[in-house]
Structure formats: C-alpha cells, structure tokens
Write a protein that holds these residues in place. Structure first.
Motif, PDB file in Angstrom:
ATOM      1  N   GLU A 323       0.811  -1.212   0.000  1.00  0.00           N
ATOM      2  CA  GLU A 323       0.000   0.000   0.000  1.00  0.00           C
ATOM      3  C   GLU A 323       0.849   1.268   0.000  1.00  0.00           C
ATOM      4  O   GLU A 323       0.335   2.368   0.179  1.00  0.00           O
ATOM      5  N   TYR A 329      -3.163   1.158  -7.181  1.00  0.00           N
ATOM      6  CA  TYR A 329      -3.560  -0.239  -7.078  1.00  0.00           C
ATOM      7  C   TYR A 329      -2.742  -1.053  -8.066  1.00  0.00           C
ATOM      8  O   TYR A 329      -2.843  -0.876  -9.275  1.00  0.00           O
ATOM      9  N   LYS A 357      -6.570  -7.622  -1.615  1.00  0.00           N
ATOM     10  CA  LYS A 357      -6.524  -7.191  -3.019  1.00  0.00           C
ATOM     11  C   LYS A 357      -7.899  -6.699  -3.488  1.00  0.00           C
ATOM     12  O   LYS A 357      -8.012  -5.645  -4.141  1.00  0.00           O
ATOM     13  N   ARG A 360      -8.703  -3.379  -1.944  1.00  0.00           N
ATOM     14  CA  ARG A 360      -7.946  -2.288  -2.565  1.00  0.00           C
ATOM     15  C   ARG A 360      -8.505  -1.957  -3.955  1.00  0.00           C
ATOM     16  O   ARG A 360      -8.606  -0.784  -4.344  1.00  0.00           O
ATOM     17  N   ARG A 361      -8.900  -2.994  -4.677  1.00  0.00           N
ATOM     18  CA  ARG A 361      -9.484  -2.785  -6.002  1.00  0.00           C
ATOM     19  C   ARG A 361     -10.787  -2.015  -5.896  1.00  0.00           C
ATOM     20  O   ARG A 361     -11.117  -1.212  -6.786  1.00  0.00           O
ATOM     21  N   THR A 364     -11.002   1.683  -6.525  1.00  0.00           N
ATOM     22  CA  THR A 364     -10.842   2.207  -7.886  1.00  0.00           C
ATOM     23  C   THR A 364     -12.146   2.157  -8.681  1.00  0.00           C
ATOM     24  O   THR A 364     -12.169   2.609  -9.836  1.00  0.00           O
TER      25      THR A 364
END
Length: 477
Positions: A323, A329, A357, A360-361, A364
């Motif tokens: 991070e 990302y 993951k 975090r995606r 976006t």
C-alpha cells in the motif's frame, strides 16, 4: 642511488624513520627520503638487469616528487610503492603493469583509466585526496581497497571511478570511506565484492552508482552506511546482495534503487529503517529477505518477481508494503505475495492477501461498484469468508421463523393450503431456487409482508454473492 642499486635485484628499500609515522606529513620529509618520479620512470622503462635476478621496484616510506608519468608504458617489473607520499598525481593512463601496490600511501589523485594490470592491484589503506580514475581498467587479479579513503576538493566528478572496469578476481574494500560519488557503472567483477562496514557519503546525490554491474558471486555490504542514493539498476548478482544491518539514508528521494535487476538473494534485515524510497521494480529475486521494520514509507514493487519471501511473517505485517507504492492499485504485487505464501503452504495468509486485493481494487471502482463490493465483503468476504453466508442465513431464518411463528400469515386458499411451518416458509422466502410449497400458499399482511420482501431481496443478494464466492474458490483451486 639506493633505489637504483636495489632495483635490478628486486630488493626493498625502506626510508621510514618509524613504523607508525604520519604519512600526511610526507611533504615535510627531507631530501634523504625524497625520490624523483623521473628517476622511477627511467628505471621502469630501461629495466636494468642483473644476471640471475628478477628486477622489481620496491620502495617504502619515500616522498616522491614530480609526476610519475607512465602513460601507455609497458612495465614488466612488479611495482610496490607503499607508505609513500606523492606530491603529484601519478599518470598511468593506458599503462600495462605486471603488478601495482600502492598500499598505505598518500596521493593527491590517481589517473589510471584504461590501465591493465596482469596481477593484483593494491590500494589498501591508501588516502587519495583527489579523483581516482580507474574507468575501463582491466585487472586480471583482485583489487584490494581495504580501509582506503577517497576524497576530492569538489563534487565535480566521482571520487572513485571504476566504470566499465573488468576485475578478474574479487573487489575487496571493507571499511572503505568515500566522501563523494563512487561509480561502478557497467563494471564486471568475476569474484565477490566486499564493502562491509564501508561508508558512501554524498548527501543529496548518488553515493554509489553501480548500474549494470555484473558480479560473479556475492556482494557483501553488511553494516554499510550510505548517505545518498545507492543505484543498482540493471545489475546482475547471482549470489547474495547482503545488506544486513545497513543504514541507508536519502530523505525525499530514492535511497536504494535495485530495479530491473537479477539477484539470487537480497537481504534487507537488522538495520535501521530506510530513510528514502525503496525501488525494486521489475527485478527478479529468488529469495527476498525483507524485514518489515526496515521498510520506508514509500516502496515500489511493481512487477517484482520473487519465489521465497523471508522471514515468514503474517499477512497483516506484509500487506502494508503493498500500500506504499504511490497509493496506486497494483494487482500484480498481491498476486506475487499470494504465490509466496502458497509456496510455503500458508493458505490462510494467501486468502487474506487476496481479500486485501479485492478491498484495494474496490477503491478504484465507481460508486455502484463500490456498493456491490461492500455487500460482497460484508456477506462472504469476497468469497474468502464463505461461512459468513451461513451465519447471515441462519440469523435471517431465525428472525423470520420467530416472526411468522408468532403470527401466521393467512392462507391464500384455505381448502388447499398445507399446514403452516414458519421455518420452511422463511426458507422459501430466503432461497430463490428452492420451493417447499409454503411461500405461494400463504400471504402475509402489514409489516410481515415488508419482512417477506426484505427476506426475498436479501436471499437473492446472498445467493448471488455465494455463487460468486464459490466460483472464485473453484477457480483459485
């Protein structure tokens, strides 16, 4: 005359008055200890011979005046000028020597680019106060620079230049001190490099520029101290790059750049926290030993490939490094970390990385994508927490069963309706693909009808997320 007589027999001439004298005071030594550089040049070029003897120039503790000019010369005799004080910068550009030993000498600089040495080059304990130019040098044996000190009056050029040099043995320089840039770009070292306890000092600039460096074995840089960037982009080190207990500092910029490298093992452990960014992009590392405590605030790991990540740490301690890459990302980093955990059989940690993951995606995505992501996260943890769905279903089934058990909905057709069962009626509402015959036979009223709508919608959402989670689990296997 003492030197002239000793040269044909290869004898040593020692001018020292004491073993531990200060060589920095060499400019005050008298004529009894002074040898002109022109005399040495004549000896080395004429090479007077004595039958049955091997000529060699071996001088200790002399003051050498003038410039020792051996440009393009071919010298067959071994040269050792140790504990000497040079008034002028030796000119050895393009020279060919059998062996050169300048150990413990004081020099105002050294011009020896394109130098060829058939044996060993010794700069052990040297103090060179001007640029040392060894770019393009070819040394058949090792290069020794233990405890050598390299300084320069200004920063106009590197204090030590070994760019494009070819060293047939080891580069041995533990406890070396370089106050200015050291340049090793494109150098090739057939053996090992040892710079343990060395100091590279160029604040605000590149302290060690070793781009495209090729090493035959290991690079031992334990306890190294660097103020300024260490640049290793494009280097090849088949053995270890040992940076245990290293102190790397380049605040506001990159402290260590080892991008596009091929390295057998990289050890970053036991040292102080890196001050500055760490860049390992596009590198291939077989064993990456990376201690979380050493990692700086900014870490660049895009397209980094590694097989083993040591020491074995929990996913919670490893995830923060993914991070810190410009807040972007990068799915590849998560996949690589997942593969490393699976390589050692830690499937639980691998699932945690995959869950991180997806989270975090989610940042976006568009607002509706994020909303759907939150639903999947809360319900089944993106498929990595499948038991959550069972908990949700059990909770909703309990609520519905209690509510409809206290107040049975009226039957749609009294003569045809089966006996009411609040549990199976709730399951009929929750599970869209299963029909127990309860839901079409009874019609709730009031807020019980709104409860039925809620259970139906929630059931469809849970079913969809469960299918997505199962699909992800199957594809992962």
């Amino acid at each position: 005359m003492r030197v002239w007589r000793a040269f044909p027999r290869g004898e040593s001439v020692d001018f020292r008055a004491a073993e531990n004298e200060d060589l920095a005071l060499g400019s005050t030594w008298g004529t009894e200890r002074t040898v002109r550089a022109s005399v040495l040049r004549t000896l080395l070029l004429k090479v007077p011979q004595e039958e049955g003897e091997i000529a060699a120039l071996r001088i200790t503790g002399a003051r050498i005046t003038g410039v020792l000019d051996l440009k393009y010369a071919t010298i067959d005799a071994a040269v050792r000028l140790s504990h000497c004080h040079f008034d002028g910068v030796p000119e050895l550009y393009g020279a060919r020597l059998r062996q050169l030993n300048l150990s413990k000498s004081v020099l105002p600089g050294l011009t020896s680019a394109a130098l060829r040495v058939e044996g060993v080059l010794h700069l052990t304990d040297c103090h060179i106060s001007g640029p040392t130019r060894l770019g393009g040098a070819q040394i058949s044996g090792p290069l020794f620079m233990e405890r050598a000190r390299f300084t320069a009056p200004d920063d106009s050029e590197p204090v030590l230049q070994l760019n494009q040099a070819v060293i047939g043995g080891d580069l041995w320089a533990p406890e070396m001190r370089a106050h200015g840039q050291v340049r090793l770009t494109g150098a090739s070292v057939a053996g090992r490099i040892n710079v343990q306890d060395a100091e590279f000092d160029k604040p605000g600039g590149t302290a060690l520029d070793a781009q495209n460096l090729n090493v035959g074995a290991h690079v031992r840089a334990r306890c190294v101290r660097a103020r300024g960037r260490i640049e290793l982009r494009g280097s090849r080190i088949p053995g270890r790059l040992d940076l245990l207990h290293a102190r790397l500092s380049h605040p506001g910029d990159t402290a260590l750049r080892a991008s596009s490298c091929v390295i057998g093992e990289l050890w970053l452990r036991g040292g102080d926290r890196i001050e500055g960014a760490l860049n390992l992009r596009r590198s291939q590392i077989e064993i990456l030993t990376l201690e979380p405590e050493m990692l700086p605030d900014q870490v660049h790991l895009s397209n980094l490939m590694y097989t083993v990540l040591a020491p074995h740490e929990s996913a919670e301690r490893r995830l923060p490094m993914l991070e810190r890459d410009d807040d972007r990302y990068e799915p590849y980093g998560y996949e690589q970390l997942t593969a490393a955990y699976r390589h050692v059989g830690d499937d639980d940690a691998a699932r945690l990385v995959q869950l991180a993951k997806q989270r975090r995606r989610r940042t976006t995505l568009t607002w509706y994508g994020r909303l759907w992501g939150y639903v999947q996260d809360v319900t089944v943890g993106y498929g990595f927490r499948p038991l959550r769905a069972a908990v949700w279903l059990l909770s909703l089934m309990t609520i519905g069963s209690i509510a409809y058990g206290l107040d049975h909905p009226r039957p749609v057709k009294t003569d045809e309706a089966p006996d009411f069962n609040p549990v199976f009626y709730t399951l009929d509402l929750l599970l869209p693909v299963i029909n127990f015959g309860q839901e079409p036979a009874f019609a709730p009223e009031g807020w019980y009808q709104w409860l039925s709508y809620t259970l139906i919608i929630t059931g469809w959402i849970l079913a969809t997320t469960i299918v997505a989670g199962v699909s992800r689990t199957v594809s992962r296997q």
